[in-house]
Write an enzyme that holds these catalytic residues in place. Structure first.
Site, PDB file in Angstrom:
ATOM      1  N   ARG A   1      -3.577   7.329   0.646  1.00 57.69           N
ATOM      2  CA  ARG A   1      -4.040   8.603   1.212  1.00 57.69           C
ATOM      3  C   ARG A   1      -3.019   9.346   2.062  1.00 57.69           C
ATOM      4  NH1 ARG A   1      -9.504   5.825   3.217  1.00 57.69           N
ATOM      5  NH2 ARG A   1      -7.920   4.218   3.397  1.00 57.69           N
TER       6      ARG A   1
ATOM      7  N   TYR B   1     -14.915 -11.694   1.179  1.00 58.07           N
ATOM      8  CA  TYR B   1     -15.704 -10.490   0.869  1.00 58.07           C
ATOM      9  C   TYR B   1     -16.965 -10.828   0.088  1.00 58.07           C
ATOM     10  CZ  TYR B   1     -11.844  -7.487   2.349  1.00 58.07           C
ATOM     11  OH  TYR B   1     -10.885  -6.847   3.084  1.00 58.07           O
TER      12      TYR B   1
ATOM     13  N   ASP C   1      -6.745  -2.811  -6.983  1.00 59.57           N
ATOM     14  CA  ASP C   1      -7.301  -3.359  -5.759  1.00 59.57           C
ATOM     15  C   ASP C   1      -7.554  -4.837  -5.985  1.00 59.57           C
ATOM     16  OD1 ASP C   1      -8.464  -2.388  -3.005  1.00 59.57           O
ATOM     17  OD2 ASP C   1      -9.823  -3.933  -3.742  1.00 59.57           O
TER      18      ASP C   1
ATOM     19  N   ARG D   1       0.827  -1.217   0.000  1.00 57.44           N
ATOM     20  CA  ARG D   1       0.000   0.000   0.000  1.00 57.44           C
ATOM     21  C   ARG D   1       0.861   1.266   0.000  1.00 57.44           C
ATOM     22  NH1 ARG D   1      -5.295  -0.421   2.385  1.00 57.44           N
ATOM     23  NH2 ARG D   1      -6.118  -2.441   1.798  1.00 57.44           N
TER      24      ARG D   1
ATOM     25  N   ARG E   1      -7.645  11.837  -5.741  1.00 48.94           N
ATOM     26  CA  ARG E   1      -8.881  11.219  -5.249  1.00 48.94           C
ATOM     27  C   ARG E   1     -10.041  12.196  -5.105  1.00 48.94           C
ATOM     28  NH1 ARG E   1     -11.719   8.422  -3.941  1.00 48.94           N
ATOM     29  NH2 ARG E   1     -11.534   7.174  -2.051  1.00 48.94           N
TER      30      ARG E   1
END
Ligand code: CP3
Length: 344
Positions: free
Chosen positions: A29, A149, A74, A25, A38
């Site tokens: 952010r 998920y 992702d 990662r 973003r």
């Protein structure tokens, strides 16, 4: 041309001048530039626009001086490419509109052909190969992590639904795992063919299974994925969180590199799996918030445990967090690179 191939050399357990370092990662952010992008585009929009996606992938490489780039994407990207309705909800994670409950839903998932499902991913990889001077890592989620998920419908604390399905509906479980492992194998091979040097399987949540359950319900599907990628010649990295009890079970799948989370001591983990594997890890991510001397000592401790043996790739024990500072991560890279690699 590659400026340095330390990362590739370490994946193959060859000698290096400095320990290679990159971060899971590493785009995200915590970077002001990423936050600005973003404001205009959602995460999935970035992934679906090759020029922007390549730019985001390059941000941390330029900013931090890491020894590898990881494709910005992702683990949900290939599932969306197949038409499944999944969104990445901010501060939550992946959310499925129609969680998997019945065989008909699995049967309806089409076979995965990368050029049709995710042409933008392959195009991003081709752009990156022209721009990058360090190796490029492609990735996919592991079948259990993806299934968790898809069945839970969203991030879960106890994995109750997915594990119950696994125990109670063996035919549906088999159908789902076969579909997902075929997709993952084909997706990873396509990423290598488009130009990725190495691939990482993020089976992040397998640590929630007992060793016996991992071996019974998950591992049988992992062999074919690793075999398919290895046939291309590209090294494979496996990563999962909280996998101290699964290390030798995972090693049996035959990845080139074992990713370690921060809970296991690197030297003990390496001893357990043996010198035939490279290892990646495993600084506690929260150590990045510690005072400078404490952070430096913890970085040095990871390097000391690796002991200069060929095949260590420095990384965090899980991903970069949004609250981290660019300068602290730069400091980690500098610290790792300041140690000469000497076998002890
Ligand atoms: O490492 C990189 O720089 C490549 C990018 C990358 C992303 N997701 C982008 C992303 C990678 C390798 C992933 C993998 C991923 N995605 C995993 C496995 C890795 C792990 O952390 O164990 C998982 C479980 C996911 C699913 C997912 N996507 C979660 C749980 C979240 C967090 C939700 C949130 O808002 O905190 C995401 C969103 C996501 N994927 C972000 C990024 C940079 C968050 C930033 C954003 O929304 O822009």
């Amino acid at each position: 041309m590659l400026k340095n191939d330390r990362f590739l050399r370490a994946c193959r357990r060859q000698a290096v001048d400095r320990t290679p370092v990159w971060f899971m990662r590493q785009a995200g952010r915590y970077q002001p530039e990423y936050r600005r992008i973003r404001e205009k585009y959602s995460l999935m929009e970035i992934c679906e626009h090759p020029e922007i996606c390549a730019e985001v992938t390059l941000l941390p490489v330029r900013q931090l001086g890491v020894d590898a780039a990881i494709l910005f994407s992702d683990i949900m990207t290939p599932l969306r490419g197949l038409g499944l309705r999944v969104d990445i909800v901010e501060n939550v994670g992946p959310v499925f509109a129609e969680p998997i409950e019945r065989e008909g839903q699995v049967a309806a998932i089409p076979p995965f052909v990368a050029e049709e499902a995710v042409p933008y991913v392959l195009e991003t990889i081709r752009i990156l190969r022209r721009e990058l001077d360090v190796p490029l890592i492609g990735f996919a989620g592991g079948p259990f992590t993806l299934a968790s998920y898809m069945v839970e419908g969203r991030p879960s604390r106890d994995y109750r639904k997915v594990k119950t399905l696994m125990y109670a509906e063996s035919h549906l479980w088999q159908q789902l795992m076969e579909k997902l492992s075929a997709m993952v194998a084909s997706y990873l091979v396509a990423q290598v063919e488009a130009g990725c040097h190495v691939v990482q399987i993020f089976d992040s949540w397998v640590g929630n299974l007992t060793r016996t359950d991992y071996e019974t319900y998950v591992r049988p599907y992992m062999y074919s994925i690793v075999a398919a990628v290895r046939a291309t010649g590209a090294p494979v990295i496996h990563f999962g969180v909280n996998t101290g009890h699964l290390l030798t079970a995972i090693a049996d799948i035959g990845p080139d590199v074992m990713g370690l989370d921060w809970r296991t001591d690197l030297d003990e983990a390496w001893q357990q799996i043996g010198p035939g594997f490279a290892v990646q890890g495993n600084l506690d991510p929260v150590a990045v918030f510690a005072p400078e001397e404490v952070l430096a000592a913890k970085v040095t401790d990871v390097l000391r445990r690796a002991g200069g043996r060929p095949g260590h790739i420095f990384n965090l024990g899980h991903g970069v967090m949004p609250q981290m500072s660019v300068s602290a991560l730069q400091r980690v890279v500098e610290l790792v690179h300041s140690h000469e690699v000497q076998e002890v």
